[in-house]
Design an enzyme around this catalytic site. Structure first.
Site, PDB file in Angstrom:
ATOM      1  N   ASP A 246       0.859  -1.196   0.000  1.00 17.41           N
ATOM      2  CA  ASP A 246       0.000   0.000   0.000  1.00 17.41           C
ATOM      3  C   ASP A 246       0.889   1.238   0.000  1.00 17.41           C
ATOM      4  O   ASP A 246       2.121   1.133   0.106  1.00 17.41           O
ATOM      5  CB  ASP A 246      -0.958   0.013   1.204  1.00 17.41           C
ATOM      6  N   TYR A 359     -13.577   6.589 -13.688  1.00 15.98           N
ATOM      7  CA  TYR A 359     -13.536   5.327 -12.925  1.00 15.98           C
ATOM      8  C   TYR A 359     -14.129   4.178 -13.753  1.00 15.98           C
ATOM      9  O   TYR A 359     -13.527   3.103 -13.869  1.00 15.98           O
ATOM     10  CB  TYR A 359     -14.322   5.519 -11.629  1.00 15.98           C
TER      11      TYR A 359
HETATM   12  P1  NAD Z   1     -10.389   1.511  -0.318  1.00 17.28           P
HETATM   13  O1  NAD Z   1     -10.326   2.922  -0.752  1.00 17.28           O
HETATM   14  O2  NAD Z   1     -11.042   1.197   0.971  1.00 17.28           O
HETATM   15  O3  NAD Z   1      -8.940   0.860  -0.334  1.00 17.28           O
HETATM   16  C1  NAD Z   1      -8.078   1.006  -1.436  1.00 17.28           C
HETATM   17  C2  NAD Z   1      -6.649   0.838  -0.982  1.00 17.28           C
HETATM   18  O4  NAD Z   1      -5.807   1.048  -2.131  1.00 17.28           O
HETATM   19  C3  NAD Z   1      -6.236   1.876   0.064  1.00 17.28           C
HETATM   20  O5  NAD Z   1      -5.605   1.241   1.152  1.00 17.28           O
HETATM   21  C4  NAD Z   1      -5.295   2.797  -0.684  1.00 17.28           C
HETATM   22  O6  NAD Z   1      -4.303   3.382   0.132  1.00 17.28           O
HETATM   23  C5  NAD Z   1      -4.702   1.843  -1.724  1.00 17.28           C
HETATM   24  N1  NAD Z   1      -4.137   2.590  -2.838  1.00 17.28           N
HETATM   25  C6  NAD Z   1      -4.705   3.612  -3.513  1.00 17.28           C
HETATM   26  N2  NAD Z   1      -3.852   4.106  -4.421  1.00 17.28           N
HETATM   27  C7  NAD Z   1      -2.708   3.376  -4.332  1.00 17.28           C
HETATM   28  C8  NAD Z   1      -1.461   3.425  -4.982  1.00 17.28           C
HETATM   29  N3  NAD Z   1      -1.210   4.342  -5.920  1.00 17.28           N
HETATM   30  N4  NAD Z   1      -0.505   2.538  -4.644  1.00 17.28           N
HETATM   31  C9  NAD Z   1      -0.731   1.608  -3.673  1.00 17.28           C
HETATM   32  N5  NAD Z   1      -1.918   1.522  -3.002  1.00 17.28           N
HETATM   33  C10 NAD Z   1      -2.895   2.405  -3.322  1.00 17.28           C
HETATM   34  O7  NAD Z   1     -11.106   0.723  -1.524  1.00 17.28           O
HETATM   35  P2  NAD Z   1     -11.956  -0.607  -1.506  1.00 17.28           P
HETATM   36  O8  NAD Z   1     -13.377  -0.248  -1.377  1.00 17.28           O
HETATM   37  O9  NAD Z   1     -11.369  -1.596  -0.571  1.00 17.28           O
HETATM   38  O10 NAD Z   1     -11.754  -1.056  -3.020  1.00 17.28           O
HETATM   39  C11 NAD Z   1     -10.759  -1.981  -3.433  1.00 17.28           C
HETATM   40  C12 NAD Z   1     -10.912  -2.204  -4.931  1.00 17.28           C
HETATM   41  O11 NAD Z   1     -12.227  -2.670  -5.231  1.00 17.28           O
HETATM   42  C13 NAD Z   1     -10.712  -0.949  -5.755  1.00 17.28           C
HETATM   43  O12 NAD Z   1     -10.043  -1.272  -6.955  1.00 17.28           O
HETATM   44  C14 NAD Z   1     -12.113  -0.490  -6.041  1.00 17.28           C
HETATM   45  O13 NAD Z   1     -12.199   0.282  -7.195  1.00 17.28           O
HETATM   46  C15 NAD Z   1     -12.838  -1.822  -6.183  1.00 17.28           C
HETATM   47  N6  NAD Z   1     -14.276  -1.732  -5.937  1.00 17.28           N
HETATM   48  C16 NAD Z   1     -14.764  -1.396  -4.705  1.00 17.28           C
HETATM   49  C17 NAD Z   1     -16.147  -1.349  -4.520  1.00 17.28           C
HETATM   50  C18 NAD Z   1     -16.782  -1.025  -3.189  1.00 17.28           C
HETATM   51  O14 NAD Z   1     -18.000  -1.017  -3.099  1.00 17.28           O
HETATM   52  N7  NAD Z   1     -16.040  -0.756  -2.147  1.00 17.28           N
HETATM   53  C19 NAD Z   1     -17.008  -1.610  -5.575  1.00 17.28           C
HETATM   54  C20 NAD Z   1     -16.469  -1.928  -6.792  1.00 17.28           C
HETATM   55  C21 NAD Z   1     -15.106  -1.999  -6.967  1.00 17.28           C
END
Ligand code: NAD
Length: 453
Positions: A246, A359
């Site tokens: 991360d 996105y």
């Molecule tokens: P979140 O924001 O809670 O966690 C994302 C993590 O990625 C964070 O810890 C952040 O620090 C890390 N991150 C961001 N940019 C980074 C970088 N440049 N280098 C390294 N780490 C980085 O997100 P989440 O809800 O856990 O989502 C995880 C994945 O699932 C994402 O790809 C998101 O698009 C996808 N997603 C989530 C949902 C949802 O409902 N939460 C729905 C569809 C898709």
């Protein structure tokens, strides 16, 4: 399971609360049964009806796979009006016309009232494009509509219905992994979905159990919290050594996650030089077996109001960094034979979403990326797939405005949001050796969200 469930699930589960929910005409989501999927026998003590419709090729293999998971198999519902069944698996690969399809009605009609809460329905159908004539192709395709509709009905009691699509040339052992996933509690939030099993990727030499990922090295990006932290934990539970990656500001929670699961914390921004990650994986582990591209960001605005940096940041993290990391691992030969790549997409990438042109583009691109790379990787036993979550309860969705969040949560067949653990289960399934028949595909973890349905 660590994540909080939503307020309506809790309210509907209580006696007084349940009555209130009913009186107000609110949806009454069922508390889904989760966990226990790390076991070698996740269906122990469960009663499954397993039926093969005439002319099918998958029935015997399906029954054997369910037995191996500990299920008790019946040809029909056990006697006694109250006797519940935990799952129904039907091989419909032999259906070639409308008359054949009637047997689907005949099998399911009497069984559905007996299906337990959080029960499982799995139908296996032939590949429509592998059929010799148009009617057989239409029949095979029709089964998809049947299963998707059944999923909407089953969802009222927290049950799921999913489809496995295969052609007769595919060995029955290829169905075992998808069947395990769809019939166990790991697919609690996956319903109304179809997975195609292909013969593209050669079978692995031996399938380890019960720790399916023992001896494997995995890297999970964005592992400090939310879905990434749950994925890292689930892979570790199956025996993998997990490199939890991360950004540097997330160092403290990242160290906590890595410490908890016996993994390795790696603070690194994936938009930086991809050689950094490759160096570490090469030097410390001599390569990597499982790459989970989970890190993702949103920078929502309508396109007319979107600043160029919001566009650029989303493309850099959600798309360019994935391709760059994979290209470097490829160039250095670090992804080992039999490897697994899983990319986190989103239903926004399937349906599109207001204020998310950047996105949704990146998440649709990831779907195309997995499909495009699959054939070239298959010869080395490597699969690449996308997982498209719907509404998942994480810090990302906690930022949504209250009303939008509440609507998004309810617009699916299970009337609730998913948990990070639900996505982790899907990723873990795709990362396991027994998922070798599944590549180039997108698995939605969305409770059959109406978005992009
Ligand atoms: P979140 O924001 O809670 O966690 C994302 C993590 O990625 C964070 O810890 C952040 O620090 C890390 N991150 C961001 N940019 C980074 C970088 N440049 N280098 C390294 N780490 C980085 O997100 P989440 O809800 O856990 O989502 C995880 C994945 O699932 C994402 O790809 C998101 O698009 C996808 N997603 C989530 C949902 C949802 O409902 N939460 C729905 C569809 C898709």
């Amino acid at each position: 399971m660590g994540s909080e469930q939503d307020w309506l699930v809790k309210l509907a589960a209580g006696g007084v609360g349940g009555k209130l929910v009913k009186a107000l005409g609110l949806p009454a989501p069922v508390a889904l049964v989760r966990g226990g999927t790390g076991s070698a026998a996740p269906l122990a003590g469960r009663h499954f009806v397993c039926r093969a419709l005439p002319g099918g090729f998958a029935g015997e293999g399906a029954a054997a796979a369910l037995s191996a998971l500990g299920a008790e198999i019946f040809a029909d519902a056990p006697a006694g009006d109250d006797a519940r069944i935990d799952g129904v698996v039907v091989d419909a690969t032999g259906c070639r016309n409308a008359a054949d399809l009637r047997s689907l009605y005949e099998v399911f009609h009497p069984l559905l009232r007996r299906l337990a809460r959080c029960g499982r329905i799995v139908v296996i159908a032939a590949r429509p494009d592998g059929q010799g004539d148009a009617l057989a192709a239409a029949t095979a395709r029709g089964i998809e509509g049947f299963v998707r509709s059944l999923a909407k009905e089953a969802g009222k009691r927290g049950a799921t219905a999913n489809l496995i699509v295969a052609d007769p040339a595919v060995a029955p052992e290829r169905l075992a992994g998808p069947l395990r996933f769809f019939s166990s509690d790991g697919s609690a939030y996956v319903t109304g979905q179809a997975l195609t099993v292909s013969g593209l990727v050669p079978a692995p030499a031996g399938l380890p159990a019960p720790m399916r990922l023992s001896g494997r090295v995995a890297v999970v990006t964005g592992a400090a919290r939310g879905i990434g932290a749950a994925i890292a934990a689930r892979l570790a539970e199956e025996g993998a050594t997990v490199v939890c990656l991360d950004v540097p500001p997330a160092q403290a929670p990242l160290a906590e996650v890595a410490g908890r699961i016996g993994g390795v914390a790696l603070t690194l921004d994936i938009t930086g030089d991809p050689a950094q990650l490759a160096d570490i994986l090469g030097e410390r582990f001599g390569g990597v077996d499982i790459v989970v591209h989970n890190a993702g960001i949103t920078r929502d605005k309508t396109l007319a109001n979107m600043k160029p940096e919001a566009w650029d940041q989303v493309m850099a993290v959600n798309l360019a960094a994935i391709a760059a990391a994979d290209a470097t691992l490829d160039a250095r030969g670090l992804l080992r034979d039999g490897g697994r790549i899983v990319c986190l997409s989103s239903i926004a990438g399937i349906a599109g979403n207001y204020g998310q042109t950047n996105y949704a583009l990146s998440k649709a691109a990831v779907i195309g990326y997995a499909a495009a790379r699959a054939p070239a990787l298959a010869g080395r036993g490597i699969t690449i797939n996308a997982v498209a979550p719907g509404f998942i309860e994480t810090p990302m969705t906690r930022k949504m405005p209250l009303l939008t969040r509440e609507v998004a949560r309810r617009l699916n067949s299970l009337a609730q949001g998913g948990l990070p653990e639900d996505v982790a289960e899907a990723v873990c399934f795709l990362a396991c050796p027994d998922a070798f028949g599944v590549t180039g595909q997108t698995l939605r973890v969305c409770g059959q969200s109406l978005l992009g349905a």
